[in-house]
Design an enzyme around this catalytic site. Structure first.
Site, PDB file in Angstrom:
ATOM      1  N   GLY A  15     135.943 142.872 -25.041  1.00 50.67           N
ATOM      2  CA  GLY A  15     136.066 142.906 -26.494  1.00 50.67           C
ATOM      3  C   GLY A  15     135.450 144.181 -27.065  1.00 50.67           C
ATOM      4  N   ARG A  60     141.190 143.325 -20.652  1.00 55.91           N
ATOM      5  CA  ARG A  60     140.389 142.342 -19.916  1.00 55.91           C
ATOM      6  C   ARG A  60     140.930 142.230 -18.488  1.00 55.91           C
ATOM      7  NH1 ARG A  60     136.955 139.902 -23.275  1.00 55.91           N
ATOM      8  NH2 ARG A  60     137.382 139.894 -25.520  1.00 55.91           N
ATOM      9  N   ASP A 105     129.482 141.074 -19.908  1.00 55.54           N
ATOM     10  CA  ASP A 105     129.166 140.677 -18.525  1.00 55.54           C
ATOM     11  C   ASP A 105     130.416 140.630 -17.643  1.00 55.54           C
ATOM     12  OD1 ASP A 105     128.404 137.165 -19.331  1.00 55.54           O
ATOM     13  OD2 ASP A 105     130.036 138.499 -19.907  1.00 55.54           O
ATOM     14  N   THR A 131     128.787 144.210 -26.361  1.00 54.26           N
ATOM     15  CA  THR A 131     129.601 143.078 -26.798  1.00 54.26           C
ATOM     16  C   THR A 131     129.008 142.534 -28.084  1.00 54.26           C
ATOM     17  OG1 THR A 131     130.290 140.788 -26.354  1.00 54.26           O
ATOM     18  CG2 THR A 131     128.296 141.544 -25.234  1.00 54.26           C
ATOM     19  N   ILE A 132     129.874 142.163 -29.020  1.00 51.40           N
ATOM     20  CA  ILE A 132     129.330 141.611 -30.275  1.00 51.40           C
ATOM     21  C   ILE A 132     128.611 140.292 -29.991  1.00 51.40           C
ATOM     22  CG2 ILE A 132     131.080 142.693 -31.765  1.00 51.40           C
ATOM     23  CD1 ILE A 132     132.394 139.877 -31.996  1.00 51.40           C
ATOM     24  N   ASP A 133     128.929 139.656 -28.848  1.00 52.01           N
ATOM     25  CA  ASP A 133     128.329 138.349 -28.534  1.00 52.01           C
ATOM     26  C   ASP A 133     126.837 138.440 -28.255  1.00 52.01           C
ATOM     27  OD1 ASP A 133     131.213 137.351 -26.506  1.00 52.01           O
ATOM     28  OD2 ASP A 133     130.961 137.657 -28.662  1.00 52.01           O
ATOM     29  N   ASP A 137     125.358 138.574 -25.525  1.00 50.49           N
ATOM     30  CA  ASP A 137     125.001 137.552 -24.513  1.00 50.49           C
ATOM     31  C   ASP A 137     124.799 138.141 -23.113  1.00 50.49           C
ATOM     32  OD1 ASP A 137     128.375 136.231 -23.887  1.00 50.49           O
ATOM     33  OD2 ASP A 137     127.560 138.281 -23.960  1.00 50.49           O
ATOM     34  N   ARG A 155     131.430 123.885 -53.786  1.00 53.93           N
ATOM     35  CA  ARG A 155     132.171 123.590 -52.555  1.00 53.93           C
ATOM     36  C   ARG A 155     131.298 123.730 -51.302  1.00 53.93           C
ATOM     37  NH1 ARG A 155     137.810 126.739 -53.989  1.00 53.93           N
ATOM     38  NH2 ARG A 155     138.960 124.907 -54.764  1.00 53.93           N
ATOM     39  N   MET A 164     132.580 134.466 -34.296  1.00 52.75           N
ATOM     40  CA  MET A 164     132.792 134.628 -32.862  1.00 52.75           C
ATOM     41  C   MET A 164     131.475 134.461 -32.098  1.00 52.75           C
ATOM     42  SD  MET A 164     135.532 137.703 -32.451  1.00 52.75           S
ATOM     43  CE  MET A 164     137.296 137.321 -32.307  1.00 52.75           C
ATOM     44  N   GLY A 165     131.519 134.806 -30.799  1.00 53.07           N
ATOM     45  CA  GLY A 165     130.313 134.710 -29.986  1.00 53.07           C
ATOM     46  C   GLY A 165     130.550 134.032 -28.670  1.00 53.07           C
ATOM     47  N   ARG A 166     131.806 133.595 -28.467  1.00 49.45           N
ATOM     48  CA  ARG A 166     132.192 132.882 -27.244  1.00 49.45           C
ATOM     49  C   ARG A 166     131.216 131.731 -26.974  1.00 49.45           C
ATOM     50  NH1 ARG A 166     136.157 134.703 -24.007  1.00 49.45           N
ATOM     51  NH2 ARG A 166     135.732 136.907 -23.802  1.00 49.45           N
ATOM     52  N   GLU A 193     132.268 129.769 -32.872  1.00 51.88           N
ATOM     53  CA  GLU A 193     133.565 129.307 -32.324  1.00 51.88           C
ATOM     54  C   GLU A 193     133.374 128.433 -31.072  1.00 51.88           C
ATOM     55  OE1 GLU A 193     135.856 132.668 -30.990  1.00 51.88           O
ATOM     56  OE2 GLU A 193     134.197 133.454 -29.798  1.00 51.88           O
ATOM     57  N   ARG A 201     136.077 124.065 -47.624  1.00 50.81           N
ATOM     58  CA  ARG A 201     137.051 125.134 -47.434  1.00 50.81           C
ATOM     59  C   ARG A 201     136.595 125.977 -46.235  1.00 50.81           C
ATOM     60  NH1 ARG A 201     139.856 122.627 -50.355  1.00 50.81           N
ATOM     61  NH2 ARG A 201     141.005 123.294 -52.236  1.00 50.81           N
ATOM     62  N   GLN A 233     134.871 140.831 -37.262  1.00 55.37           N
ATOM     63  CA  GLN A 233     133.546 141.042 -36.660  1.00 55.37           C
ATOM     64  C   GLN A 233     133.548 142.131 -35.593  1.00 55.37           C
ATOM     65  OE1 GLN A 233     131.868 136.678 -36.131  1.00 55.37           O
ATOM     66  NE2 GLN A 233     134.085 136.665 -36.222  1.00 55.37           N
ATOM     67  N   ARG A 234     134.734 142.551 -35.193  1.00 52.99           N
ATOM     68  CA  ARG A 234     134.839 143.581 -34.135  1.00 52.99           C
ATOM     69  C   ARG A 234     135.201 144.937 -34.736  1.00 52.99           C
ATOM     70  NH1 ARG A 234     137.213 140.404 -29.600  1.00 52.99           N
ATOM     71  NH2 ARG A 234     138.671 142.107 -29.255  1.00 52.99           N
TER      72      ARG A 234
HETATM   73  O1  F6P Z   1     133.634 138.870 -26.279  1.00 49.32           O
HETATM   74  C1  F6P Z   1     133.877 139.289 -27.587  1.00 49.32           C
HETATM   75  C2  F6P Z   1     134.832 138.340 -28.261  1.00 49.32           C
HETATM   76  O2  F6P Z   1     135.058 138.796 -29.567  1.00 49.32           O
HETATM   77  C3  F6P Z   1     134.354 136.909 -28.295  1.00 49.32           C
HETATM   78  O3  F6P Z   1     133.378 136.677 -29.302  1.00 49.32           O
HETATM   79  C4  F6P Z   1     135.645 136.186 -28.531  1.00 49.32           C
HETATM   80  O4  F6P Z   1     135.608 134.811 -28.154  1.00 49.32           O
HETATM   81  C5  F6P Z   1     136.598 136.966 -27.626  1.00 49.32           C
HETATM   82  O5  F6P Z   1     136.081 138.293 -27.562  1.00 49.32           O
HETATM   83  C6  F6P Z   1     138.013 137.025 -28.126  1.00 49.32           C
HETATM   84  O6  F6P Z   1     138.787 137.570 -27.075  1.00 49.32           O
HETATM   85  P1  F6P Z   1     140.111 138.417 -27.402  1.00 49.32           P
HETATM   86  O7  F6P Z   1     139.688 139.691 -28.057  1.00 49.32           O
HETATM   87  O8  F6P Z   1     140.705 138.655 -26.012  1.00 49.32           O
HETATM   88  O9  F6P Z   1     140.955 137.572 -28.286  1.00 49.32           O
END
Ligand code: F6P
Length: 357
Positions: free
Chosen positions: A14, A75, A113, A135-137, A139, A172, A179-181, A232, A279, A287-288
């Protein structure tokens, strides 16, 4: 490492702001040491296919703040899982051939990773690499920060600031899916920084009942709106603690495509007859994107220069890691044994201790 002449760089997984700043630092630091840099397009795919571009000072001019990666990413995984083991496919031989024919003395793979795991597995095939955790995650273990995380936080907190006003105006419940896997770093740190009232992370399964109670509790004290940040990969007990994923979509590293928990939660809250209308906003790929924050630009510059210096010092099968104020070389074996890095327990405690559910 004696007489290093050429470094190959690639960007996998990502994307995020900060990658181009790291590429710029690598090229500039290498130039200062009289080294040549070549870029491989689209992550490991470019090494497999010998899809290479020269990277000189002119190629990295002006890219410091620019999001994404000028090399492209993918990937692509040259290994395949058999049971618990990753086994080499013929793509590994193509990588070895490319590294040999292009006379690449060392690779600098930039990614999470998955990307760094390929570099580690290639080490036993004689490929020398110094990785950069990106990675934005956030992790990847072994570093206080991954490149890209800080820029993603800027997007999340800006979104939460904007959503507060409309949630307040309309009384509301606004559910924001981030995101964040499988990790909750973006949700937790972004949620705290953005003033969320409820933060749901994969590290702590949650129940719709408890979320409803938290909203009702706020109502009783006159706060007629709530902001919920949900990762997510968050895991509802009502779904057996499993995350909501897109049916049948799995990438080459075995990751299911996550997404949908925000809308699922809104539906469940509506079924409970909550007095406030829920909502949903899914931030997804916002986020990317965008420009790199100053923190990420500095981190990228430090990591890029350090990666070249680690190559020159003969280090390999390591990555650059931020430890406090220091950038150190962290063995990839150690990193991968502890990744994905769960969100910090102290940050979870902080959220709960300031009344965030
Ligand atoms: O690993 C970064 C990430 O943005 C995760 O947070 C997200 O679940 C995943 O990539 C989305 O994967 P793709 O860009 O292949 O849709």
């Amino acid at each position: 490492m004696p007489n290093v002449k050429r470094i190959g760089v690639l960007t996998g997984g990502g994307d995020s702001p900060g990658i181009n700043a790291a590429l710029r630092a690598i090229v500039r630091r290498a130039a200062a040491a009289g080294l040549e840099v070549v870029g491989f397009r689209d992550g490991w795919k470019g090494v497999i296919e010998d899809d290479v571009v020269p990277l000189g000072l002119a190629d990295v001019s002006g890219i410091l703040p620019v999001g994404g990666t000028i090399l492209g990413t993918s990937r692509t995984n040259p290994f395949i899982k058999e049971g618990k083991e990753w086994k080499p496919t013929p793509k590994v031989d193509r990588i070895l051939e490319t590294v040999k024919t292009r006379k690449v003395d060392a690779l600098i793979p930039i990614g999470g990773d998955d990307t760094l795991g390929v570099a580690h597995r290639l080490a036993s095939h004689g490929v020398r690499a110094v990785g950069i955790p990106q990675t934005i995650d956030n992790d990847v273990a072994g570093t206080d920060y991954c490149l890209g995380f800080h820029s993603a936080l800027a997007v999340v907190t800006d979104a939460l600031d904007k959503l507060h006003t409309t949630a307040h105006a309309h009384h509301r419940v606004l559910i924001v899916e981030v995101m964040g896997r499988d990790s909750g770093w973006i949700a937790l740190v972004g949620g705290i920084a953005g003033g969320a009232d409820v933060i749901l992370v994969p590290e702590e399964p949650f129940s719709v009942h408890d979320v409803g109670k938290a909203i009702e509790h706020r109502l009783e004290s006159g706060r007629r709106f709530s902001i919920i940040v949900v990762a997510e990969g968050a895991r509802p007990v009502e779904l057996g603690g499993k995350p909501v994923a897109q049916e049948g979509r799995v990438d080459q590293f075995g990751h299911p495509q996550l997404g949908g928990v925000g809308y699922w939660l809104a539906g469940e809250l509506e079924k409970k007859g909550l007095p406030l209308t829920p909502r949903v906003t899914v931030l997804a790929y916002l986020q990317r994107g965008g420009v790199a924050t100053p923190f990420d630009r500095m981190l990228a510059t430090r990591f890029g220069a350090a990666a070249v210096e680690f190559v020159l010092a003969g280090k390999h099968d390591v990555m650059t890691g931020l430890r406090g104020h220091d950038v150190v070389a962290v063995p990839l074996a150690e990193v991968l044994a502890q990744s994905p890095k769960p969100v910090a327990r102290e940050f979870l405690a902080l959220a709960r201790n300031i009344g965030v559910r």
